[in-house]
Design an enzyme around this catalytic site. Structure first.
Site, PDB file in Angstrom:
ATOM      1  N   CYS A 233      40.453  51.912  34.700  1.00  0.00           N
ATOM      2  CA  CYS A 233      40.587  50.787  35.629  1.00  0.00           C
ATOM      3  C   CYS A 233      39.266  50.048  35.539  1.00  0.00           C
ATOM      4  CB  CYS A 233      40.817  51.303  37.052  1.00  0.00           C
ATOM      5  SG  CYS A 233      40.672  50.013  38.315  1.00  0.00           S
TER       6      CYS A 233
ATOM      7  N   GLU B 258      34.533  47.650  45.362  1.00  0.00           N
ATOM      8  CA  GLU B 258      34.427  46.285  45.903  1.00  0.00           C
ATOM      9  C   GLU B 258      33.463  46.231  47.089  1.00  0.00           C
ATOM     10  OE1 GLU B 258      38.068  44.194  46.371  1.00  0.00           O
ATOM     11  OE2 GLU B 258      38.398  44.245  44.208  1.00  0.00           O
TER      12      GLU B 258
ATOM     13  N   SER C  92      43.228  41.346  37.930  1.00  0.00           N
ATOM     14  CA  SER C  92      43.792  41.175  39.259  1.00  0.00           C
ATOM     15  C   SER C  92      42.731  40.703  40.253  1.00  0.00           C
ATOM     16  CB  SER C  92      44.363  42.502  39.739  1.00  0.00           C
ATOM     17  OG  SER C  92      43.347  43.497  39.696  1.00  0.00           O
TER      18      SER C  92
HETATM   19  N1  DGL Z   1      41.118  46.208  37.811  1.00  0.00           N
HETATM   20  C1  DGL Z   1      42.463  46.714  37.941  1.00  0.00           C
HETATM   21  C2  DGL Z   1      42.798  47.591  36.718  1.00  0.00           C
HETATM   22  O1  DGL Z   1      42.019  47.692  35.770  1.00  0.00           O
HETATM   23  C3  DGL Z   1      42.651  47.544  39.179  1.00  0.00           C
HETATM   24  C4  DGL Z   1      42.690  46.857  40.483  1.00  0.00           C
HETATM   25  C5  DGL Z   1      44.075  46.629  41.007  1.00  0.00           C
HETATM   26  O2  DGL Z   1      44.744  47.563  41.487  1.00  0.00           O
HETATM   27  O3  DGL Z   1      44.478  45.491  40.971  1.00  0.00           O
HETATM   28  O4  DGL Z   1      43.855  48.190  36.689  1.00  0.00           O
END
Ligand code: DGL
Length: 271
Positions: A185, A153, A12
């Site tokens: 995540c 971030e 994302s």
């Molecule tokens: N990097 C995304 C994940 O691993 C999380 C960030 C988002 O909420 O887009 O779920």
């Protein structure tokens, strides 16, 4: 030649760069094309239908870049859209949840695993169901930690606010006596120092990027698609928006300098 095509990786946003780092270190001669949907991040607070739609568009972008395999370096997309992406595109598609769940199930000694992730990943119980498939007697406790994404971030990897928020999110898991915690995540490995301190040094952290890199290697073995070249692989980076501070934050996630990042119009993705 099929073997000389790049591996496509998407997220994302920039979180998936933590996965690129692991893939590049496990497969240093492979070329990688990365796409981060920075214009539409976060996915974690969106509905499943929207996440599936965006995930398919992101995968299509990589297919158009002629990739030989796709790594869905986003837990949120992996938790809801993996089957749709696999059905639609005729290349190996590797998500981050199955590898992370398998590694956690292997590592736990007391059968008590914690999982932290976005709201979507936790609501979909993606990790619980994968871990239970492996061993139904393991207890899995999933907790959403949405504020970790903006903290990562911002690069607040040792900030007091990060400690305070981690304490709030993790205190219950600490009391549940887990011995393994999945960073569910791809943003969270950036904050692993604080997370480890707050959850306690006896809890093993699972970075699903590490687990996924091994699975990708095995998958390329299985389908006989490893590159034949011996020189270092190239990396190409594409994003749907170039926010201020992007380079600094992206380099923090990737752990190396990024020379060129190309911006893709959202229209290209959605048309
Ligand atoms: N990097 C995304 C994940 O691993 C999380 C960030 C988002 O909420 O887009 O779920």
């Amino acid at each position: 030649m099929e073997k000389e095509k790049p591996i496509g990786v998407f997220d994302s946003g920039i979180g998936g760069l933590t996965v690129v780092k692991r893939v590049a270190s496990a497969l240093p001669t492979e070329n990688i094309v990365y796409f981060g949907d920075t214009a539409r991040v976060p996915y974690g607070s969106k509905s499943n239908a929207t996440v599936v739609e965006y995930g398919l568009q992101d995968a299509r972008f990589l297919i158009n870049k002629n990739v030989k395999a796709i790594v869905v370096a986003c837990n949120t997309v992996s938790s809801v859209a993996l089957d749709e992406i696999r059905k639609k595109f005729n290349v190996p598609v590797i998500g981050v949840i199955e590898p992370g769940a398998a590694l956690a199930a292997k590592e736990t000694k007391n059968g008590r695993i914690g999982v932290i992730g976005t709201r979507a990943t936790v609501n979909n119980k993606a990790y619980s169901s994968e871990i239970k498939k492996i061993n139904s007697s393991i207890e899995v406790y999933e907790r959403e930690c949405p504020l970790f994404v903006p903290l990562a971030e911002e690069g607040w990897i040792r900030h007091k606010a990060t400690y305070d928020i981690a304490e709030e999110y993790l205190k219950e898991l600490r009391e549940l006596k887990i011995d393994t915690l999945v960073l569910g995540c791809t943003h969270y490995p950036i904050l692993s120092g604080v997370i480890q301190e707050v959850i306690g040094k006896n809890v093993k952290l699972i970075d699903s990027g590490v687990a996924s890199a091994e699975v990708i290697k095995k998958e390329l073995d299985r389908v006989d698609l490893h590159t034949n070249k011996y020189s270092s692989g190239n990396q190409e980076f594409y994003v749907s928006d170039l926010p201020t501070k992007f380079k600094e934050v992206a380099e923090l996630f990737l752990g190396q300098e990024i020379k060129l990042v190309q911006k893709v119009d959202l229209e290209t993705l959605t048309s």
